[in-house]
Design a protein around this motif. Structure first.
Motif, PDB file in Angstrom:
ATOM      1  N   GLY A 126       0.786  -1.235   0.000  1.00 32.04           N
ATOM      2  CA  GLY A 126       0.000   0.000   0.000  1.00 32.04           C
ATOM      3  C   GLY A 126       0.810   1.273   0.000  1.00 32.04           C
ATOM      4  N   GLY A 127       2.124   1.144   0.113  1.00 34.30           N
ATOM      5  CA  GLY A 127       2.966   2.332   0.107  1.00 34.30           C
ATOM      6  C   GLY A 127       2.958   3.093   1.420  1.00 34.30           C
ATOM      7  N   TYR A 128       2.591   2.424   2.502  1.00 36.35           N
ATOM      8  CA  TYR A 128       2.570   3.065   3.810  1.00 36.35           C
ATOM      9  C   TYR A 128       3.941   2.943   4.467  1.00 36.35           C
ATOM     10  N   SER A 129       4.254   3.861   5.319  1.00 38.04           N
ATOM     11  CA  SER A 129       5.439   3.716   6.155  1.00 38.04           C
ATOM     12  C   SER A 129       4.962   3.515   7.589  1.00 38.04           C
ATOM     13  N   ILE A 130       5.717   2.781   8.344  1.00 42.58           N
ATOM     14  CA  ILE A 130       5.358   2.489   9.727  1.00 42.58           C
ATOM     15  C   ILE A 130       6.379   3.146  10.633  1.00 42.58           C
ATOM     16  N   THR A 131       5.882   3.896  11.593  1.00 46.67           N
ATOM     17  CA  THR A 131       6.764   4.491  12.588  1.00 46.67           C
ATOM     18  C   THR A 131       6.337   3.989  13.954  1.00 46.67           C
ATOM     19  N   HIS A 132       7.282   3.864  14.835  1.00 44.78           N
ATOM     20  CA  HIS A 132       7.001   3.381  16.184  1.00 44.78           C
ATOM     21  C   HIS A 132       7.112   4.556  17.145  1.00 44.78           C
ATOM     22  N   ARG A 133       6.076   4.787  17.892  1.00 49.51           N
ATOM     23  CA  ARG A 133       6.003   5.879  18.861  1.00 49.51           C
ATOM     24  C   ARG A 133       5.465   5.325  20.170  1.00 49.51           C
ATOM     25  N   GLY A 134       5.769   5.978  21.252  1.00 53.52           N
ATOM     26  CA  GLY A 134       5.269   5.557  22.549  1.00 53.52           C
ATOM     27  C   GLY A 134       3.919   6.166  22.855  1.00 53.52           C
TER      28      GLY A 134
ATOM     29  N   ALA B 173      -0.501   5.621  23.198  1.00 54.45           N
ATOM     30  CA  ALA B 173      -1.637   5.790  22.293  1.00 54.45           C
ATOM     31  C   ALA B 173      -2.064   7.251  22.196  1.00 54.45           C
ATOM     32  N   GLY B 174      -2.119   7.938  23.335  1.00 52.24           N
ATOM     33  CA  GLY B 174      -2.514   9.349  23.319  1.00 52.24           C
ATOM     34  C   GLY B 174      -1.568  10.199  22.494  1.00 52.24           C
ATOM     35  N   TYR B 175      -0.279   9.947  22.645  1.00 51.77           N
ATOM     36  CA  TYR B 175       0.734  10.681  21.882  1.00 51.77           C
ATOM     37  C   TYR B 175       0.547  10.451  20.382  1.00 51.77           C
ATOM     38  N   LYS B 176       0.276   9.235  19.995  1.00 54.76           N
ATOM     39  CA  LYS B 176       0.071   8.912  18.580  1.00 54.76           C
ATOM     40  C   LYS B 176      -1.155   9.632  18.027  1.00 54.76           C
ATOM     41  N   LEU B 177      -2.218   9.697  18.815  1.00 54.90           N
ATOM     42  CA  LEU B 177      -3.428  10.385  18.361  1.00 54.90           C
ATOM     43  C   LEU B 177      -3.197  11.887  18.229  1.00 54.90           C
ATOM     44  N   VAL B 178      -2.434  12.467  19.135  1.00 55.44           N
ATOM     45  CA  VAL B 178      -2.114  13.896  19.042  1.00 55.44           C
ATOM     46  C   VAL B 178      -1.243  14.154  17.807  1.00 55.44           C
ATOM     47  N   ARG B 179      -0.326  13.265  17.493  1.00 55.25           N
ATOM     48  CA  ARG B 179       0.496  13.424  16.288  1.00 55.25           C
ATOM     49  C   ARG B 179      -0.381  13.450  15.034  1.00 55.25           C
ATOM     50  N   ILE B 180      -1.444  12.667  15.021  1.00 56.97           N
ATOM     51  CA  ILE B 180      -2.369  12.692  13.889  1.00 56.97           C
ATOM     52  C   ILE B 180      -3.104  14.027  13.860  1.00 56.97           C
ATOM     53  N   ALA B 181      -3.553  14.488  15.015  1.00 57.01           N
ATOM     54  CA  ALA B 181      -4.258  15.775  15.088  1.00 57.01           C
ATOM     55  C   ALA B 181      -3.382  16.907  14.562  1.00 57.01           C
ATOM     56  N   LEU B 182      -2.080  16.812  14.807  1.00 57.34           N
ATOM     57  CA  LEU B 182      -1.141  17.847  14.358  1.00 57.34           C
ATOM     58  C   LEU B 182      -0.625  17.599  12.944  1.00 57.34           C
ATOM     59  N   LYS B 183      -1.185  16.603  12.266  1.00 57.34           N
ATOM     60  CA  LYS B 183      -0.809  16.260  10.883  1.00 57.34           C
ATOM     61  C   LYS B 183       0.643  15.793  10.757  1.00 57.34           C
ATOM     62  N   MET B 184       1.184  15.241  11.837  1.00 59.47           N
ATOM     63  CA  MET B 184       2.538  14.697  11.806  1.00 59.47           C
ATOM     64  C   MET B 184       2.536  13.247  11.324  1.00 59.47           C
ATOM     65  N   ASP B 185       1.431  12.566  11.517  1.00 55.52           N
ATOM     66  CA  ASP B 185       1.212  11.207  11.034  1.00 55.52           C
ATOM     67  C   ASP B 185      -0.183  11.163  10.434  1.00 55.52           C
ATOM     68  N   ASP B 186      -0.456  10.126   9.635  1.00 59.30           N
ATOM     69  CA  ASP B 186      -1.746  10.040   8.942  1.00 59.30           C
ATOM     70  C   ASP B 186      -2.785   9.198   9.660  1.00 59.30           C
ATOM     71  N   ILE B 187      -2.355   8.075  10.202  1.00 57.52           N
ATOM     72  CA  ILE B 187      -3.326   7.149  10.775  1.00 57.52           C
ATOM     73  C   ILE B 187      -2.626   6.306  11.840  1.00 57.52           C
ATOM     74  N   TYR B 188      -3.376   5.919  12.845  1.00 58.20           N
ATOM     75  CA  TYR B 188      -2.861   5.059  13.915  1.00 58.20           C
ATOM     76  C   TYR B 188      -3.747   3.831  13.992  1.00 58.20           C
ATOM     77  N   VAL B 189      -3.153   2.662  13.833  1.00 51.31           N
ATOM     78  CA  VAL B 189      -3.889   1.405  13.868  1.00 51.31           C
ATOM     79  C   VAL B 189      -3.319   0.536  14.978  1.00 51.31           C
ATOM     80  N   HIS B 190      -4.182   0.126  15.879  1.00 57.36           N
ATOM     81  CA  HIS B 190      -3.807  -0.827  16.937  1.00 57.36           C
ATOM     82  C   HIS B 190      -4.932  -1.852  16.992  1.00 57.36           C
ATOM     83  N   LEU B 191      -4.660  -3.050  16.556  1.00 56.86           N
ATOM     84  CA  LEU B 191      -5.722  -4.032  16.336  1.00 56.86           C
ATOM     85  C   LEU B 191      -6.093  -4.876  17.538  1.00 56.86           C
TER      86      LEU B 191
END
Length: 104
Positions: A8-16, A18-36
């Motif tokens: 799919g052409g996605y890149s995966i980054t590892h961050r500490g 869940a809240g931090y990851k969601l804020v990064r999306i809000a700030l347009k630093m990342d596109d999507i956060y998936v935790h299954l």
């Protein structure tokens, strides 16, 4: 997930956190956060979810339902979480996720 990345052409980054990851999306630093899995708990996601939602994004579970925080149900996000700010991007990822069996 690895197949999504390569095909799919996605890149995966590892961050500490869940809240931090969601804020990064809000700030347009990342596109999507998936935790299954059900590894995150309501207190892990509530603040980041509020910030993301206030800025036009959303957090849904794997069944495409918004996370809830006001019920007496489990404290775990049992059906995983998908945080995003772009509905088009979410729809693309959702289609790919439908091919992955539910993880426990």
């Amino acid at each position: 997930i690895e197949k999504m990345r390569t095909e799919g052409g996605y890149s995966i980054t590892h961050r500490g956190g869940a809240g931090y990851k969601l804020v990064r999306i809000a700030l347009k630093m990342d596109d999507i956060y998936v935790h299954l899995t059900a590894a995150t708990k309501k207190w892990d996601t509530c603040a980041g979810h509020a910030i993301l939602k206030a800025l036009g994004g959303e957090v849904l579970d794997r069944k495409n339902k918004p996370l809830t925080y006001y019920t007496n149900e489990t404290v775990r996000n049992e059906d995983g979480i998908i945080g995003f700010s772009d509905w088009v991007q979410y729809e693309k990822v959702k289609q790919r996720l439908a091919q992955i069996p539910r993880l426990h």
